[in-house]
Design a protein around this motif. Structure first.
Motif: not given
Length: 700
Positions: A345, A392, A416, A476-477, A479-481, A484, A486-487, A582
């Motif tokens: 991350t 990634e 990054k 990140r597709d 969990y952030p939305e 809140d 990163n994973s 986080n």
């Protein structure tokens, strides 16, 4: 064989309600000439079954709308049914049509939704109903690709249906067909939704009831895309809409449920073993798909051409099978992968070298972290010293296309903070000799580039494809939305087999022994128990290690940033920097129960965990040998509202808790010596109720 109903033969005078197998439902409001076009495309269906068309005039004030609907119904009696109702919105109109279809057609198998400004090809109804007939019983709807006309664009919705993707992306348009079995489960459109995406909520309602979708290629759904509709879509405020949808389905959007969907997709890690040429794809270790290297490369490249969310994991980990096999039996692999993921991350890649253990009793130790900010920075680890590498997968494919094959020549990835994070890891039984990991990375990049050159990237679609679904799957597709974060660590906690996590801030021999003892108590109650320590190393005797299903040593706060302190009523309180906070919350968020065994910095994460529906406990009076009892209780009192239960081991600690204002309703007892009698007299319940308590305690 059933007769084929050509469009011109469908006068339908001889049809009865018992003949109808499918219905096309068209809500009508305004746009009368476009409604006529939609009706003509509905009449042009070529099928081997009888179907009806239901047009619902949703109280449109324009007489032309009623005139068009009535004209078509009069011209096709017994096939087109015109309903008129008071205006209630798109959802209410669809529900009215659904109820009519269920009542009028006893052998109805499915309903297709067609908005009045769209149109369909002549074989759509047949193809969708055939797909539903051939599908498993849990398939509730069939959805097509979307050919957008006007402002032309092709929305490719292909690939296996992904419940995980459907939580954050509406790829099933309203132009889909719902099965009778899903309608019989009382699933209807939400009439309170009048600002759009009510179809998304409808399909999610089906998903919550256990139904799934199935994609049908080349079905022939045409979606009209006009300038004003694009403007409305751009200006619509989706935030309150999304908040409403998620509030309607809290069980669906629970973090553990999201993790379960991700585990089902096996979409997080692709672990490549250069020595065997195999790639393991998984989110959790109990569900692994094994691919050859060539099959993995093809899947990675396909993810950039055709959508199949979760089909190709987004994080590529390179390690030998010997390293993998050394970590698994010690219950360390999941934690090591999670540490690498936390590093990703922040950094383009994470490289790790295996070292000799400096202490024989250390199960695992992370040391010597260094950071390279830019590709020009000097790196510490030579290529031969790298035993684990994380990067990634989509970034690897992108750079391979540019012929950037040297690991240390990679540019810093967009978004990054760092170019590279380098760590040393000491773990029992792992091979520490030279490993060709950097060489294997370069070879993989060469083969990705060569395979990409040979692939035929042409597509028959004349309209430009929408590329929003063309990607590998990354946490990140999602969990952030939604959360809140990163994973989230894929711990495997389920309702059928809940997991508890015991959190150590100091990991002293005393706190480790207490954690092992408590783990046995929880195990007797049917819990799986994991151990997480927020330090860079962990000494764990074999008899203690056997108490835990998974062991996570999360080192990044100590190695890469700092744990700073502030004071609460004179007691020093360690705290995380935001990125490390986080990571710490994400490590624990998937569990049903999280227990702070020795206080310290673990207090600071419990409030966030409780908001994520984790049951939070604190232990007091067990292992604060280096801290006065009053200081330990004071530190806990600063976060008392974050805890569902506070467990004490002696009457003195209980009295201190009461003195600091902690409510008795939260207090639980687990005596470190003696019996429960003293606590029972004080009105405090044990951590395990019932007659099994004393037996369990004696066994421990």
């Amino acid at each position: 064989m059933r007769p084929i109903h050509e469009p011109q033969e469908q006068g339908a005078d001889s049809w009865t309600g018992t003949d109808i197998r499918a219905a096309i439902l068209i809500p009508a409001y305004g746009q009368p000439w476009l409604t006529a076009e939609a009706l003509r495309s509905a009449l042009a269906q070529v099928t081997d079954f009888a179907y009806a068309i239901i047009v619902v005039n949703d109280g449109c004030p324009h007489p032309e709308t009623a005139e068009v609907c009535q004209t078509f119904a009069a011209s096709h009696p017994g096939q087109i049914f015109h309903l008129h109702k008071r205006n209630g919105g798109l959802s209410a109109a669809r529900n009215t049509g659904i109820e009519f279809a269920l009542a009028a057609f006893p052998d109805l198998e499915a309903v297709y939704f067609l908005d009045c400004d769209n149109r369909i090809g002549p074989h759509l109804l047949q193809r969708l109903l055939t797909a539903l007939r051939n599908a498993d019983a849990n398939v509730g709807w069939a959805y097509p690709d979307v050919d957008k006309f006007g402002f032309a664009e092709f929305a490719d919705t292909s690939g296996p249906y992904s419940p995980l993707e459907h939580l954050f992306r509406n790829f099933c348009e309203a132009g889909s067909m719902v099965s009778r079995r899903m309608l019989d489960a009382s699933i209807r459109f939400d009439t309170g939704m009048r600002q759009g995406v009510e179809d998304w909520e409808f399909w999610l309602h089906g998903l919550e009831h256990g139904f799934r979708g199935v994609h049908v290629a080349d079905a022939g759904f045409a979606y009209r895309r006009r300038g004003e509709s694009m403007l409305v879509a751009a200006e619509r405020d989706f935030v309150p809409i999304l908040r409403y949808i998620r509030s309607r389905h809290p069980r669906l959007f629970n973090l553990r449920n999201v993790l379960a969907f991700e585990a089902e997709a096996r979409s997080r890690y692709a672990v490549y073993h250069p020595d065997t040429g195999l790639v393991r794809c998984f989110t959790e270790l109990n569900d692994v798909e094994i691919l050859t290297r060539d099959a993995y490369i093809r899947r990675l490249l396909r993810a950039q051409l055709r959508p199949a969310f979760g089909h190709c994991p987004g994080q590529l980990i390179i390690m030998s099978s010997a390293v993998f096999d050394a970590l698994v039996p010690q219950s360390l692999l999941a934690g090591v992968l999670w540490t690498l993921e936390c590093g990703l991350t922040r950094s383009t890649f994470v490289a790790c070298s295996l070292q000799e253990r400096s202490h024989a009793d250390h199960l695992l130790a992370w040391t010597a972290a260094t950071i390279a900010q830019e590709p020009t920075d000097i790196v510490r680890l030579p290529a031969a010293a790298i035993h684990l590498l994380a990067v990634e997968a989509s970034f690897v494919a992108e750079q391979a296309a540019f012929r950037k094959l040297d690991l240390h020549a990679l540019p810093r990835q967009h978004g990054k903070y760092h170019q590279a994070i380098e760590l040393d890891l000491a773990v029992a039984g792992a091979p520490i000799g030279p490993e060709p990991i950097a060489e294997a990375f370069a070879g993989l990049c060469r083969d990705i580039a060569a395979t990409g050159d040979e692939a035929n990237l042409a597509t028959w679609k004349s309209a430009a494809p929408n590329r929003y679904r063309l990607q590998t799957a990354l946490p990140r597709d999602v969990y952030p939305e939604l959360f809140d974060l990163n994973s989230a660590f894929a711990c495997g906690s389920t309702e059928a087999r809940p997991r508890a996590v015991l959190v150590l801030a100091s990991a002293t021999p005393e706190s480790v022994a207490i954690a092992a003892r408590l783990a046995r108590v929880f195990a007797d109650e049917g819990w799986e128990v994991d151990l997480v320590t927020l330090k860079k190393d962990l000494a764990l005797a074999p008899e203690h290690a056997r108490c835990f299903s998974q062991i996570v040593v999360l080192p990044l706060p100590q190695l890469l940033s700092r744990v700073w302190a502030r004071s609460y009523q004179g007691t020093k309180m360690p705290c995380f920097d935001p990125p490390d906070m986080n990571d710490a919350v994400a490590t624990l968020a998937g569990y049903h129960r999280a227990v702070s065994v020795d206080g310290g910095v673990s207090h600071t994460v419990m409030g966030a965990l409780r908001r994520l529906k984790v049951e939070t406990w604190a232990l007091l009076g067990y292992c604060e040998s280096d801290q006065a009892a009053s200081e330990a209780v004071n530190a806990c009192s600063a976060f008392e509202q974050a805890y569902a239960s506070i467990v004490v081991g002696n009457a003195e600690t209980l009295r201190l808790c009461r003195a600091f204002g902690m409510p008795d309703a939260k207090m639980r007892c687990w005596p470190d010596h003696g019996t429960h009698q003293e606590f029972e007299e004080l009105g405090i319940k044990p951590i395990i109720a019932g007659p099994s308590t004393s037996t369990t305690r004696q066994a421990v």
